[in-house]
Design an enzyme around this catalytic site. Sequence first.
Site, PDB file in Angstrom:
ATOM      1  N   LYS A   1       0.821  -1.185   0.000  1.00 62.87           N
ATOM      2  CA  LYS A   1       0.000   0.000   0.000  1.00 62.87           C
ATOM      3  C   LYS A   1       0.864   1.247   0.000  1.00 62.87           C
ATOM      4  O   LYS A   1       0.369   2.360  -0.200  1.00 62.87           O
ATOM      5  CB  LYS A   1      -0.856   0.022   1.268  1.00 62.87           C
ATOM      6  CG  LYS A   1      -1.694  -1.207   1.465  1.00 62.87           C
ATOM      7  CD  LYS A   1      -2.317  -1.173   2.887  1.00 62.87           C
ATOM      8  CE  LYS A   1      -2.902  -2.501   3.248  1.00 62.87           C
ATOM      9  NZ  LYS A   1      -3.182  -2.619   4.689  1.00 62.87           N
ATOM     10  N   GLY A   2       2.168   1.046   0.222  1.00 59.24           N
ATOM     11  CA  GLY A   2       3.065   2.174   0.442  1.00 59.24           C
ATOM     12  C   GLY A   2       3.171   3.154  -0.708  1.00 59.24           C
ATOM     13  O   GLY A   2       3.490   4.322  -0.519  1.00 59.24           O
TER      14      GLY A   2
ATOM     15  N   GLU B   1       8.024   2.603  -6.471  1.00 60.66           N
ATOM     16  CA  GLU B   1       8.198   2.085  -5.112  1.00 60.66           C
ATOM     17  C   GLU B   1       8.429   3.260  -4.164  1.00 60.66           C
ATOM     18  O   GLU B   1       8.999   4.283  -4.555  1.00 60.66           O
ATOM     19  CB  GLU B   1       9.404   1.139  -5.197  1.00 60.66           C
ATOM     20  CG  GLU B   1       9.827   0.306  -4.081  1.00 60.66           C
ATOM     21  CD  GLU B   1       8.852  -0.414  -3.216  1.00 60.66           C
ATOM     22  OE1 GLU B   1       7.770   0.115  -2.924  1.00 60.66           O
ATOM     23  OE2 GLU B   1       9.216  -1.494  -2.743  1.00 60.66           O
ATOM     24  N   ASP B   2       7.969   3.134  -2.944  1.00 57.46           N
ATOM     25  CA  ASP B   2       8.200   4.195  -1.969  1.00 57.46           C
ATOM     26  C   ASP B   2       9.629   4.175  -1.446  1.00 57.46           C
ATOM     27  O   ASP B   2      10.263   5.214  -1.288  1.00 57.46           O
ATOM     28  CB  ASP B   2       7.183   4.101  -0.814  1.00 57.46           C
ATOM     29  CG  ASP B   2       6.999   2.671  -0.331  1.00 57.46           C
ATOM     30  OD1 ASP B   2       7.716   1.773  -0.823  1.00 57.46           O
ATOM     31  OD2 ASP B   2       6.151   2.442   0.541  1.00 57.46           O
TER      32      ASP B   2
ATOM     33  N   ASP C   1      15.163  -0.909   0.231  1.00 55.81           N
ATOM     34  CA  ASP C   1      16.028  -1.140   1.384  1.00 55.81           C
ATOM     35  C   ASP C   1      16.975  -2.303   1.053  1.00 55.81           C
ATOM     36  O   ASP C   1      18.024  -2.094   0.443  1.00 55.81           O
ATOM     37  CB  ASP C   1      15.135  -1.422   2.600  1.00 55.81           C
ATOM     38  CG  ASP C   1      15.914  -1.605   3.883  1.00 55.81           C
ATOM     39  OD1 ASP C   1      17.113  -1.279   3.902  1.00 55.81           O
ATOM     40  OD2 ASP C   1      15.327  -2.070   4.874  1.00 55.81           O
TER      41      ASP C   1
ATOM     42  N   LYS D   1      17.635   3.400   0.478  1.00 57.27           N
ATOM     43  CA  LYS D   1      18.483   3.165   1.656  1.00 57.27           C
ATOM     44  C   LYS D   1      19.612   2.216   1.244  1.00 57.27           C
ATOM     45  O   LYS D   1      19.552   1.022   1.525  1.00 57.27           O
ATOM     46  CB  LYS D   1      17.657   2.498   2.768  1.00 57.27           C
ATOM     47  CG  LYS D   1      16.738   3.420   3.515  1.00 57.27           C
ATOM     48  CD  LYS D   1      16.436   2.939   4.934  1.00 57.27           C
ATOM     49  CE  LYS D   1      15.500   1.787   4.980  1.00 57.27           C
ATOM     50  NZ  LYS D   1      14.889   1.572   6.316  1.00 57.27           N
TER      51      LYS D   1
ATOM     52  N   PHE E   1      14.679   3.333  10.208  1.00 49.28           N
ATOM     53  CA  PHE E   1      13.298   2.963   9.886  1.00 49.28           C
ATOM     54  C   PHE E   1      12.457   4.234   9.841  1.00 49.28           C
ATOM     55  O   PHE E   1      12.384   4.981  10.818  1.00 49.28           O
ATOM     56  CB  PHE E   1      12.751   1.992  10.926  1.00 49.28           C
ATOM     57  CG  PHE E   1      11.396   1.462  10.560  1.00 49.28           C
ATOM     58  CD1 PHE E   1      11.268   0.423   9.660  1.00 49.28           C
ATOM     59  CD2 PHE E   1      10.243   2.029  11.096  1.00 49.28           C
ATOM     60  CE1 PHE E   1      10.010  -0.055   9.288  1.00 49.28           C
ATOM     61  CE2 PHE E   1       8.984   1.552  10.734  1.00 49.28           C
ATOM     62  CZ  PHE E   1       8.875   0.510   9.830  1.00 49.28           C
ATOM     63  N   VAL E   2      11.836   4.476   8.682  1.00 46.20           N
ATOM     64  CA  VAL E   2      11.075   5.721   8.508  1.00 46.20           C
ATOM     65  C   VAL E   2       9.593   5.435   8.261  1.00 46.20           C
ATOM     66  O   VAL E   2       9.227   4.344   7.811  1.00 46.20           O
ATOM     67  CB  VAL E   2      11.645   6.569   7.347  1.00 46.20           C
ATOM     68  CG1 VAL E   2      13.026   7.099   7.681  1.00 46.20           C
ATOM     69  CG2 VAL E   2      11.687   5.783   6.036  1.00 46.20           C
TER      70      VAL E   2
ATOM     71  N   ASP F   1       4.550   2.771   6.589  1.00 44.93           N
ATOM     72  CA  ASP F   1       3.830   2.527   7.845  1.00 44.93           C
ATOM     73  C   ASP F   1       4.712   1.971   8.949  1.00 44.93           C
ATOM     74  O   ASP F   1       5.804   1.446   8.704  1.00 44.93           O
ATOM     75  CB  ASP F   1       2.706   1.510   7.607  1.00 44.93           C
ATOM     76  CG  ASP F   1       3.252   0.087   7.426  1.00 44.93           C
ATOM     77  OD1 ASP F   1       4.140  -0.092   6.564  1.00 44.93           O
ATOM     78  OD2 ASP F   1       2.825  -0.817   8.162  1.00 44.93           O
TER      79      ASP F   1
ATOM     80  N   ARG G   1       0.846   6.108   7.479  1.00 43.21           N
ATOM     81  CA  ARG G   1       0.957   6.227   6.016  1.00 43.21           C
ATOM     82  C   ARG G   1       0.476   7.591   5.538  1.00 43.21           C
ATOM     83  O   ARG G   1       0.871   8.066   4.482  1.00 43.21           O
ATOM     84  CB  ARG G   1       0.105   5.151   5.333  1.00 43.21           C
ATOM     85  CG  ARG G   1       0.584   3.722   5.563  1.00 43.21           C
ATOM     86  CD  ARG G   1      -0.166   2.796   4.623  1.00 43.21           C
ATOM     87  NE  ARG G   1      -0.051   1.388   4.989  1.00 43.21           N
ATOM     88  CZ  ARG G   1       0.944   0.593   4.613  1.00 43.21           C
ATOM     89  NH1 ARG G   1       1.933   1.076   3.894  1.00 43.21           N
ATOM     90  NH2 ARG G   1       0.965  -0.679   4.970  1.00 43.21           N
TER      91      ARG G   1
HETATM   92  P1  5GP Z   1      13.277  -4.390   0.610  1.00 40.28           P
HETATM   93  O1  5GP Z   1      12.788  -5.655  -0.024  1.00 40.28           O
HETATM   94  O2  5GP Z   1      13.964  -3.452  -0.337  1.00 40.28           O
HETATM   95  O3  5GP Z   1      14.086  -4.645   1.849  1.00 40.28           O
HETATM   96  O4  5GP Z   1      12.024  -3.686   1.213  1.00 40.28           O
HETATM   97  C1  5GP Z   1      11.148  -2.928   0.515  1.00 40.28           C
HETATM   98  C2  5GP Z   1       9.897  -2.756   1.340  1.00 40.28           C
HETATM   99  O5  5GP Z   1      10.187  -2.800   2.736  1.00 40.28           O
HETATM  100  C3  5GP Z   1       9.310  -1.400   1.095  1.00 40.28           C
HETATM  101  O6  5GP Z   1       8.375  -1.425   0.065  1.00 40.28           O
HETATM  102  C4  5GP Z   1       8.658  -1.076   2.420  1.00 40.28           C
HETATM  103  O7  5GP Z   1       7.379  -1.625   2.446  1.00 40.28           O
HETATM  104  C5  5GP Z   1       9.506  -1.807   3.437  1.00 40.28           C
HETATM  105  N1  5GP Z   1      10.502  -0.917   4.076  1.00 40.28           N
HETATM  106  C6  5GP Z   1      11.822  -0.828   3.858  1.00 40.28           C
HETATM  107  N2  5GP Z   1      12.392   0.112   4.628  1.00 40.28           N
HETATM  108  C7  5GP Z   1      11.372   0.654   5.333  1.00 40.28           C
HETATM  109  C8  5GP Z   1      11.306   1.727   6.287  1.00 40.28           C
HETATM  110  O8  5GP Z   1      12.276   2.390   6.672  1.00 40.28           O
HETATM  111  N3  5GP Z   1      10.064   2.008   6.783  1.00 40.28           N
HETATM  112  C9  5GP Z   1       8.947   1.340   6.418  1.00 40.28           C
HETATM  113  N4  5GP Z   1       7.803   1.709   6.971  1.00 40.28           N
HETATM  114  N5  5GP Z   1       8.980   0.332   5.524  1.00 40.28           N
HETATM  115  C10 5GP Z   1      10.177   0.006   4.982  1.00 40.28           C
END
Ligand code: 5GP
Length: 183
Positions: free
Chosen positions: A43-44, A99-100, A103, A131, A152-153, A159, A165
Amino acid sequence: MLNRDIAEVLVSRDEINSMVKQLGHALTEDYKSKNPLVIGLLKGCIPFISDLLKELDFILEIDFMDVSSYHGGLQSTGDIKIIKDLSTPVKGRHVLIAEDIVDSGRTIQAIRALLLYRGALSVKVVTLLDKPKGRVVELQPDYIGTTIPDAFVVGYGLDYQERYRNLPYVGTLKPSVYASTEE
Ligand code: 5GP
Protein backbone atom coordinates in the site's frame (compact mmCIF):
# COMPACT_ATOMS: atom_id res chain seq x y z
CA MET A 1 -1.75 14.90 16.30
CA LEU A 2 0.40 12.38 14.40
CA ASN A 3 3.29 14.87 14.52
CA ARG A 4 3.84 14.26 18.17
CA ASP A 5 5.03 10.67 17.51
CA ILE A 6 7.75 11.87 15.11
CA ALA A 7 11.34 12.21 16.34
CA GLU A 8 12.83 13.77 13.21
CA VAL A 9 11.59 14.83 9.79
CA LEU A 10 14.00 13.38 7.21
CA VAL A 11 12.26 14.48 4.02
CA SER A 12 9.85 17.40 4.20
CA ARG A 13 6.68 17.91 2.22
CA ASP A 14 8.35 20.60 0.09
CA GLU A 15 11.35 18.37 -0.61
CA ILE A 16 9.03 15.54 -1.66
CA ASN A 17 7.14 17.87 -4.00
CA SER A 18 10.28 19.01 -5.77
CA MET A 19 11.67 15.45 -6.01
CA VAL A 20 8.44 14.19 -7.54
CA LYS A 21 8.54 16.99 -10.12
CA GLN A 22 12.14 16.18 -11.04
CA LEU A 23 11.40 12.47 -11.31
CA GLY A 24 8.36 13.22 -13.45
CA HIS A 25 10.45 15.33 -15.76
CA ALA A 26 13.15 12.65 -16.20
CA LEU A 27 10.56 9.90 -16.73
CA THR A 28 8.67 11.99 -19.28
CA GLU A 29 11.89 12.36 -21.27
CA ASP A 30 12.65 8.62 -21.14
CA TYR A 31 9.18 7.12 -21.56
CA LYS A 32 7.32 9.51 -23.86
CA SER A 33 7.16 7.07 -26.78
CA LYS A 34 7.02 3.79 -24.82
CA ASN A 35 3.44 3.56 -23.51
CA PRO A 36 4.69 1.89 -20.31
CA LEU A 37 2.77 0.00 -17.68
CA VAL A 38 3.41 1.80 -14.40
CA ILE A 39 3.11 -0.62 -11.49
CA GLY A 40 2.60 0.57 -7.93
CA LEU A 41 3.41 -1.67 -4.99
CA LEU A 42 0.60 -1.45 -2.45
CA LYS A 43 0.00 0.00 0.00
CA GLY A 44 3.07 2.17 0.44
CA CYS A 45 3.11 3.51 -3.12
CA ILE A 46 -0.23 5.32 -2.91
CA PRO A 47 0.82 8.92 -2.05
CA PHE A 48 3.91 8.68 -4.26
CA ILE A 49 2.29 7.17 -7.36
CA SER A 50 -0.66 9.49 -7.08
CA ASP A 51 1.61 12.57 -7.04
CA LEU A 52 4.03 11.14 -9.62
CA LEU A 53 1.36 10.23 -12.19
CA LYS A 54 0.30 13.86 -12.38
CA GLU A 55 3.84 14.77 -13.48
CA LEU A 56 4.01 12.17 -16.27
CA ASP A 57 3.13 13.77 -19.57
CA PHE A 58 2.79 10.73 -21.84
CA ILE A 59 0.47 7.79 -22.59
CA LEU A 60 0.69 5.09 -19.92
CA GLU A 61 -1.36 2.51 -18.08
CA ILE A 62 -1.31 1.73 -14.37
CA ASP A 63 -1.70 -1.42 -12.34
CA PHE A 64 -0.94 -2.53 -8.79
CA MET A 65 0.64 -5.43 -6.97
CA ASP A 66 0.60 -6.16 -3.29
CA VAL A 67 3.56 -8.13 -2.03
CA SER A 68 4.64 -8.51 1.54
CA SER A 69 8.11 -8.69 2.96
CA TYR A 70 7.99 -6.77 6.22
CA HIS A 71 4.78 -8.14 7.73
CA GLY A 72 4.06 -4.84 9.52
CA GLY A 73 7.22 -4.96 11.62
CA LEU A 74 10.67 -3.45 11.40
CA GLN A 75 12.88 -5.95 9.62
CA SER A 76 12.89 -7.53 6.19
CA THR A 77 12.48 -11.29 6.30
CA GLY A 78 13.43 -11.84 2.69
CA ASP A 79 10.22 -13.82 2.38
CA ILE A 80 8.17 -12.28 -0.44
CA LYS A 81 4.58 -13.28 -0.88
CA ILE A 82 2.25 -12.06 -3.69
CA ILE A 83 -0.99 -10.96 -2.05
CA LYS A 84 -2.48 -9.24 -5.10
CA ASP A 85 -1.18 -9.85 -8.60
CA LEU A 86 -1.44 -7.64 -11.70
CA SER A 87 -4.54 -7.68 -13.84
CA THR A 88 -2.65 -6.44 -16.94
CA PRO A 89 -0.40 -8.74 -19.03
CA VAL A 90 3.20 -7.48 -19.09
CA LYS A 91 4.36 -9.48 -22.11
CA GLY A 92 5.91 -7.10 -24.64
CA ARG A 93 5.46 -4.07 -22.37
CA HIS A 94 7.92 -1.60 -20.93
CA VAL A 95 7.30 -1.70 -17.18
CA LEU A 96 8.10 0.95 -14.62
CA ILE A 97 7.78 -0.06 -10.96
CA ALA A 98 6.97 2.83 -8.62
CA GLU A 99 8.20 2.09 -5.11
CA ASP A 100 8.20 4.20 -1.97
CA ILE A 101 11.49 2.86 -0.61
CA VAL A 102 14.19 0.38 -1.57
CA ASP A 103 16.03 -1.14 1.38
CA SER A 104 17.48 -4.67 1.08
CA GLY A 105 16.43 -4.67 -2.58
CA ARG A 106 14.88 -8.15 -2.26
CA THR A 107 11.32 -7.09 -3.05
CA ILE A 108 12.23 -5.28 -6.25
CA GLN A 109 14.69 -7.95 -7.31
CA ALA A 110 12.03 -10.65 -6.97
CA ILE A 111 9.36 -8.63 -8.78
CA ARG A 112 11.69 -7.57 -11.55
CA ALA A 113 12.70 -11.20 -12.15
CA LEU A 114 9.04 -12.27 -12.21
CA LEU A 115 8.03 -9.56 -14.70
CA LEU A 116 10.96 -10.34 -17.00
CA TYR A 117 10.05 -14.03 -16.79
CA ARG A 118 6.51 -13.07 -17.84
CA GLY A 119 7.93 -11.38 -20.94
CA ALA A 120 8.23 -7.68 -20.06
CA LEU A 121 10.45 -5.86 -22.58
CA SER A 122 12.10 -3.82 -19.84
CA VAL A 123 11.60 -3.37 -16.10
CA LYS A 124 12.84 -0.20 -14.45
CA VAL A 125 12.37 1.12 -10.95
CA VAL A 126 11.52 4.57 -9.69
CA THR A 127 11.74 4.99 -5.94
CA LEU A 128 11.20 8.06 -3.85
CA LEU A 129 13.62 6.87 -1.17
CA ASP A 130 16.70 4.72 -1.34
CA LYS A 131 18.48 3.17 1.66
CA PRO A 132 21.65 1.81 -0.01
CA LYS A 133 23.17 0.81 3.34
CA GLY A 134 20.41 -1.78 3.80
CA ARG A 135 21.15 -3.53 0.50
CA VAL A 136 21.70 -7.31 0.60
CA VAL A 137 21.32 -7.94 -3.14
CA GLU A 138 22.89 -6.14 -6.07
CA LEU A 139 20.22 -3.72 -7.18
CA GLN A 140 20.35 -0.11 -8.27
CA PRO A 141 17.02 1.70 -8.72
CA ASP A 142 16.92 3.51 -12.07
CA TYR A 143 15.35 6.72 -10.73
CA ILE A 144 15.79 7.87 -7.11
CA GLY A 145 14.18 10.80 -5.32
CA THR A 146 16.70 10.87 -2.50
CA THR A 147 19.01 8.64 -0.49
CA ILE A 148 18.36 8.34 3.24
CA PRO A 149 20.34 6.83 6.13
CA ASP A 150 19.71 3.27 7.29
CA ALA A 151 16.88 4.19 9.68
CA PHE A 152 13.30 2.96 9.89
CA VAL A 153 11.08 5.72 8.51
CA VAL A 154 7.34 6.33 8.30
CA GLY A 155 5.05 8.68 6.40
CA TYR A 156 4.10 9.44 2.80
CA GLY A 157 2.86 5.86 2.41
CA LEU A 158 5.30 4.14 4.75
CA ASP A 159 3.83 2.53 7.84
CA TYR A 160 4.64 1.23 11.24
CA GLN A 161 2.08 -1.44 12.09
CA GLU A 162 -0.17 0.00 9.34
CA ARG A 163 -0.14 3.48 10.87
CA TYR A 164 1.43 6.79 9.78
CA ARG A 165 0.96 6.23 6.02
CA ASN A 166 -1.03 9.46 5.88
CA LEU A 167 1.77 11.73 7.14
CA PRO A 168 2.63 14.19 4.33
CA TYR A 169 6.38 13.90 5.02
CA VAL A 170 8.91 11.17 5.90
CA GLY A 171 10.35 10.91 9.40
CA THR A 172 11.53 8.65 12.19
CA LEU A 173 9.38 7.62 15.13
CA LYS A 174 10.09 8.41 18.76
CA PRO A 175 11.33 5.34 20.70
CA SER A 176 8.30 5.70 22.99
CA VAL A 177 6.03 4.69 20.06
CA TYR A 178 7.80 1.34 19.71
CA ALA A 179 7.73 0.81 23.46
CA SER A 180 3.99 1.45 23.62
CA THR A 181 3.15 -0.91 20.71
CA GLU A 182 5.34 -3.83 21.83
CA GLU A 183 3.42 -6.92 22.83
P1 5GP B 1 13.28 -4.39 0.61
O1 5GP B 1 12.79 -5.66 -0.02
O2 5GP B 1 13.96 -3.45 -0.34
O3 5GP B 1 14.09 -4.64 1.85
O4 5GP B 1 12.02 -3.69 1.21
C1 5GP B 1 11.15 -2.93 0.51
C2 5GP B 1 9.90 -2.76 1.34
O5 5GP B 1 10.19 -2.80 2.74
C3 5GP B 1 9.31 -1.40 1.10
O6 5GP B 1 8.37 -1.43 0.07
C4 5GP B 1 8.66 -1.08 2.42
O7 5GP B 1 7.38 -1.62 2.45
C5 5GP B 1 9.51 -1.81 3.44
N1 5GP B 1 10.50 -0.92 4.08
C6 5GP B 1 11.82 -0.83 3.86
N2 5GP B 1 12.39 0.11 4.63
C7 5GP B 1 11.37 0.65 5.33
C8 5GP B 1 11.31 1.73 6.29
O8 5GP B 1 12.28 2.39 6.67
N3 5GP B 1 10.06 2.01 6.78
C9 5GP B 1 8.95 1.34 6.42
N4 5GP B 1 7.80 1.71 6.97
N5 5GP B 1 8.98 0.33 5.52
C10 5GP B 1 10.18 0.01 4.98
